[in-house]
Design an enzyme around this catalytic site. Structure first.
Site, PDB file in Angstrom:
ATOM      1  N   GLU A  60      15.545   1.509 -12.450  1.00 49.74           N
ATOM      2  CA  GLU A  60      16.361   2.572 -12.123  1.00 49.74           C
ATOM      3  C   GLU A  60      17.718   2.800 -13.065  1.00 49.74           C
ATOM      4  O   GLU A  60      17.877   4.028 -13.515  1.00 49.74           O
ATOM      5  CB  GLU A  60      16.579   2.668 -10.735  1.00 49.74           C
ATOM      6  CG  GLU A  60      15.833   2.785  -9.634  1.00 49.74           C
ATOM      7  CD  GLU A  60      14.629   1.660  -9.565  1.00 49.74           C
ATOM      8  OE1 GLU A  60      15.151   0.539 -10.088  1.00 49.74           O
ATOM      9  OE2 GLU A  60      13.869   1.727  -8.729  1.00 49.74           O
ATOM     10  N   HIS A 129      15.981   0.140   3.528  1.00 48.58           N
ATOM     11  CA  HIS A 129      15.142   1.043   3.299  1.00 48.58           C
ATOM     12  C   HIS A 129      15.322   2.138   4.148  1.00 48.58           C
ATOM     13  O   HIS A 129      14.778   3.295   4.416  1.00 48.58           O
ATOM     14  CB  HIS A 129      13.371   0.545   3.140  1.00 48.58           C
ATOM     15  CG  HIS A 129      13.020  -0.098   2.074  1.00 48.58           C
ATOM     16  ND1 HIS A 129      13.357  -1.386   1.961  1.00 48.58           N
ATOM     17  CD2 HIS A 129      12.228   0.245   1.194  1.00 48.58           C
ATOM     18  CE1 HIS A 129      12.876  -1.706   0.789  1.00 48.58           C
ATOM     19  NE2 HIS A 129      12.140  -0.689   0.224  1.00 48.58           N
TER      20      HIS A 129
HETATM   21  C1  LIG Z   1      14.760  -1.013  -6.907  1.00 51.63           C
HETATM   22  C2  LIG Z   1      13.587  -0.774  -6.168  1.00 51.63           C
HETATM   23  N1  LIG Z   1      12.670   0.322  -6.968  1.00 51.63           N
HETATM   24  C3  LIG Z   1      11.568   0.647  -6.483  1.00 51.63           C
HETATM   25  C4  LIG Z   1      11.107   0.316  -5.219  1.00 51.63           C
HETATM   26  C5  LIG Z   1       9.829   0.426  -4.438  1.00 51.63           C
HETATM   27  N2  LIG Z   1       8.694  -0.665  -4.931  1.00 51.63           N
HETATM   28  C6  LIG Z   1       8.642  -1.448  -3.897  1.00 51.63           C
HETATM   29  S1  LIG Z   1       7.367  -2.504  -4.509  1.00 51.63           S
HETATM   30  C7  LIG Z   1       7.399  -1.992  -5.950  1.00 51.63           C
HETATM   31  C8  LIG Z   1       6.569  -2.776  -6.927  1.00 51.63           C
HETATM   32  C9  LIG Z   1       6.963  -3.779  -7.354  1.00 51.63           C
HETATM   33  O1  LIG Z   1       5.966  -4.500  -8.075  1.00 51.63           O
HETATM   34  P1  LIG Z   1       5.965  -6.177  -8.543  1.00 51.63           P
HETATM   35  O2  LIG Z   1       7.383  -6.358  -8.810  1.00 51.63           O
HETATM   36  O3  LIG Z   1       4.945  -6.368  -9.549  1.00 51.63           O
HETATM   37  O4  LIG Z   1       5.613  -6.909  -7.199  1.00 51.63           O
HETATM   38  P2  LIG Z   1       4.295  -7.114  -6.408  1.00 51.63           P
HETATM   39  O5  LIG Z   1       4.677  -5.824  -5.419  1.00 51.63           O
HETATM   40  O6  LIG Z   1       3.409  -6.834  -7.250  1.00 51.63           O
HETATM   41  O7  LIG Z   1       4.324  -8.097  -5.690  1.00 51.63           O
HETATM   42  C10 LIG Z   1       8.109  -0.722  -5.994  1.00 51.63           C
HETATM   43  C11 LIG Z   1       8.098   0.069  -6.976  1.00 51.63           C
HETATM   44  C12 LIG Z   1      12.001  -0.858  -4.519  1.00 51.63           C
HETATM   45  N3  LIG Z   1      11.599  -1.587  -3.543  1.00 51.63           N
HETATM   46  N4  LIG Z   1      13.037  -1.219  -5.259  1.00 51.63           N
END
Ligand SMILES: Cc1ncc(C[n+]2csc(CCOP(=O)(O)OP(=O)(O)O)c2C)c(N)n1
Ligand SMILES: [Mg+2]
Lengths: 326, 325
Positions: A60, A129
């Site tokens: 971000e 959230h």
């Molecule tokens: C700073 C932030 N940006 C966006 C999100 C929304 N979001 C939640 S999980 C996620 C994907 C994360 O993927 P990864 O790090 O690969 O973990 P996984 O869900 O695959 O375990 C996103 C974009 C968030 N929670 N926090």
């Protein structure tokens, strides 16, 4: 008039502005292939391709800063945050760079970028959230902040935001995306900084914005049953605020309640209450009342979350206090 | 230092507990007893089990929002985890946290964080405190493949390397961040390589093989404890379900999913250990009883009292009270 959902109104605004001006591009997490976590960019990747509809990594601070720089370079970025809770990581770029570059350069550089995403509580998303963070932006000189409540307003305000020469923050309602409403068929914009009277009344002014407009309109109906005729003002923009609209209404009703979803201290509601209590002092027949979320992080449990947020009932009760009708 | 058969069976039964617990959580979500975001760990069990069993009781672990499994493996009672998912007063955070914020100080499981990448510097802080106090505890910080794209990850590792802090970052590379494949978000797709330039020892391991994960984790934990040095362990794994309960996972092919299902970390270890049918049935029954009990406990637990609304805002309860509450 067509009846469309809030999310479709956003997609229309983006599409129309991207058709009109090829400097406009959309960047954010999951905006392209997935068409937006809340489907606000439906059809845009297909129409404009990967040059202008861009999936960003979860970075971000980086892609918001890219937006600031690209805007300084003459493009018209629309930066989507999946939710405003995540935009906290990018506050540095927005506050320290976007908001200040025009002043620091004495007009040599400007930042016509839009930063948008949903704010507020949805359903049991917990403390990290569910935040209403508009005060973080409304506090900052150099930024404009819009918080549209209806499909018509989000389309018209987003178009204004994209055309604006200043950085504009557009905070959408996370639970409003599915909400349907009338949207004009013709091209239109809604100017930034103009409130709208959503319901006319003579007994008390209820000032609010974003999704609290709906609980407030419901409260006005409850009050009508008790013979109190409430006027409901939707600010639509929280910086710059339409002071004239608020003060004109209070001059008529002599009573005011300010309603917001978020925390009470040092926020937008506090500033509106201060405005009415100072500039509008001579018109008041009662202290300004305030209704707001609890002064604490949002709990997950359903029963506690419900208690944490304003409802039509708590708003109506505050209005009755303002009318000395407890 | 090969693991005994008994130890391996222990790992298997923990993975099975996580698997069945998560399946039940998914089902309870469908029944409306769990709400909000709920991210299941199904498919990734070998990572939490392999890594966390390499820690001592006094060590620390921290994770993101896909953390039910980590909590269970750290020893947090399944009933308290399920009750938190239900938003009940007997949950790990008394219903205040929910699925993304399971935490238990007693088990040195620090949570449970919903902002991608935000947990990593907290782990760094615990590693700092460990060295500061000289208590030789070690910290494992779990993060996703997409979290590796947050700047704070690099800032944290740089400080860990600069100051020789016992932080082990475990990348759970399940191929996707929500609907975005790793290659669409990271120019370098071998994620462990991204930290090498920071001076952090970095390696990868097959995250579907709990034995390999455990062996790698043991080595890195020992190194962190003995030499106070950080490390990165990229575990290549896969989530069998969508990102959260709301995600139908249409961005990946059936063939891809099937290929990974063939490497199912639970079933493949069962087969490798040649667990007899009777023994497997007994293991399943034992786990089922635990999971059943967790649901029963959560079901029968009370909702948090309304008086809890304004509690836990400050330790000293001197909240900046609004004019009219
Ligand atoms: C700073 C932030 N940006 C966006 C999100 C929304 N979001 C939640 S999980 C996620 C994907 C994360 O993927 P990864 O790090 O690969 O973990 P996984 O869900 O695959 O375990 C996103 C974009 C968030 N929670 N926090
Ligand atoms: Mg991932």
């Amino acid at each position: 008039m067509a009846v469309i959902a809030y999310r479709e109104a956003i997609a229309q605004a983006l599409r129309e502005e991207m058709e009109r001006d090829d400097r406009v591009f959309l960047m954010g997490e999951e905006v392209a292939l997935y068409q937006g976590a809340f489907k606000c960019s439906q059809g845009l990747y297909e129409r404009f391709g990967e040059k202008r509809v861009i999936d960003a990594p979860i970075s971000e601070a980086g892609f918001a800063g890219l937006g600031v720089g690209a805007a300084m370079a003459g493009l018209r970025p629309v930066i989507e945050f999946m939710t405003m809770n995540f935009a906290v990581l990018a506050l540095d770029q927005v506050i320290n760079n976007a908001a200040k570059i025009y002043s620091m350069s004495a007009g040599q550089f400007r930042c016509p970028a839009v930063f948008r995403g949903p704010g507020g509580a949805a359903h049991q998303l917990g403390a990290q959230h569910s935040q209403c963070l508009e005060a973080q932006y409304a506090h900052i000189p150099g930024l404009k902040v819009v918080m549209p409540a209806t499909p018509r307003d989000v389309k018209g305000l987003l178009k204004s935001a994209i055309r604006d020469e200043s950085p504009v923050i557009c905070i959408e309602g996370e639970t409003l995306y599915g909400l349907k409403g009338d949207v004009p068929d013709n091209e239109y914009i809604i100017p930034i900084g103009e409130a709208e009277v959503k319901r006319e009344g003579k007994d008390v002014t209820l000032v609010t914005w974003s999704k609290m407009v709906y609980a407030t309109l419901d409260a006005a109906e409850l009050l009508a049953k008790e013979g109190i005729d409430a006027e409901v003002i939707d600010l639509r923009t929280v910086r710059p605020v339409d002071k004239a609209a608020i003060l004109t209404s209070v001059a008529k009703t002599n009573r005011c309640v300010v309603i917001e979803e978020g925390w009470p201290w040092a926020g937008v509601g506090a500033s509106v209450a201060a405005l009415v209590s100072t500039t509008g002092f001579d018109d008041l027949d009662a202290p300004v009342e305030r209704v707001h979320g609890i002064d604490g992080p949002m709990p997950y449990a359903k029963s506690l979350e419900h208690l944490a947020l304003p409802t039509a009932e708590t708003i109506a009760a505050a209005a009755k206090r303002a009318c000395y009708r407890e | 230092m090969a693991l005994s058969r008994e130890t391996q069976i222990g790992l298997l039964s923990r993975m099975l507990l996580v698997r069945r617990f998560e399946e039940r959580a998914g089902q309870q979500y469908g029944l409306g007893k769990i709400n909000g975001f709920c991210h299941l760990y199904i498919g990734q069990e070998a990572v939490a089990v392999g890594c966390l069993t390499a820690l001592d009781k006094d060590d620390y672990a921290i994770s993101g929002y896909r953390e039910h499994g980590h909590a269970l493996v750290r020893g947090v009672p399944p009933g308290a985890v399920m009750a938190e998912l239900f938003g009940k007063a007997t949950g790990t955070s008394r219903g205040k946290g929910g699925s993304m914020h399971i935490m238990s100080a007693e088990h040195r499981f620090l949570g449970g964080y919903g902002i991608v990448g935000g947990q990593v510097p907290l782990g760094l802080g615990y590693a700092f405190a460990s060295k500061y106090r000289g208590d030789s505890t070690v910290v494992q910080a779990f993060l996703g493949d997409a979290a590796v794209n947050q700047g704070v990850y690099y800032e944290s590792l740089n400080m860990a390397a600069l100051w020789n802090l016992p932080l082990i970052c475990i990348i759970e590379n399940n191929g996707y961040g929500m609907g975005t494949a790793v290659a669409r978000a990271s120019a370098v797709t071998e994620l462990y390589k991204k930290s090498e330039g920071l001076g952090v020892h970095s390696e990868w391991v097959d995250g579907m093989d709990v034995i390999k994960v455990r062996e790698a984790a043991e080595r890195l934990v020992e190194r962190a404890r003995e030499e106070s040095k950080p490390a990165v362990l990229e575990c290549r794994t896969y989530r069998f379900r969508g990102h959260s309960m709301a995600d139908p996972a249409t961005y990946r092919t059936k063939e891809e999913l099937e290929a990974y299902r063939k490497q199912d970390p639970v079933l493949s270890l069962r087969d490798r250990l040649k667990i007899t049918e009777d023994k497997w049935k007994a293991m399943e029954a034992e786990v089922k009883a635990v999971v059943d009990a967790s649901v029963k406990f959560a079901d029968e637990s009370p909702e948090p009292d309304a008086s809890e609304l304004m509690q836990y805002i400050h330790p000293t309860n001197d909240n900046n009270a609004p004019e009219r509450a």
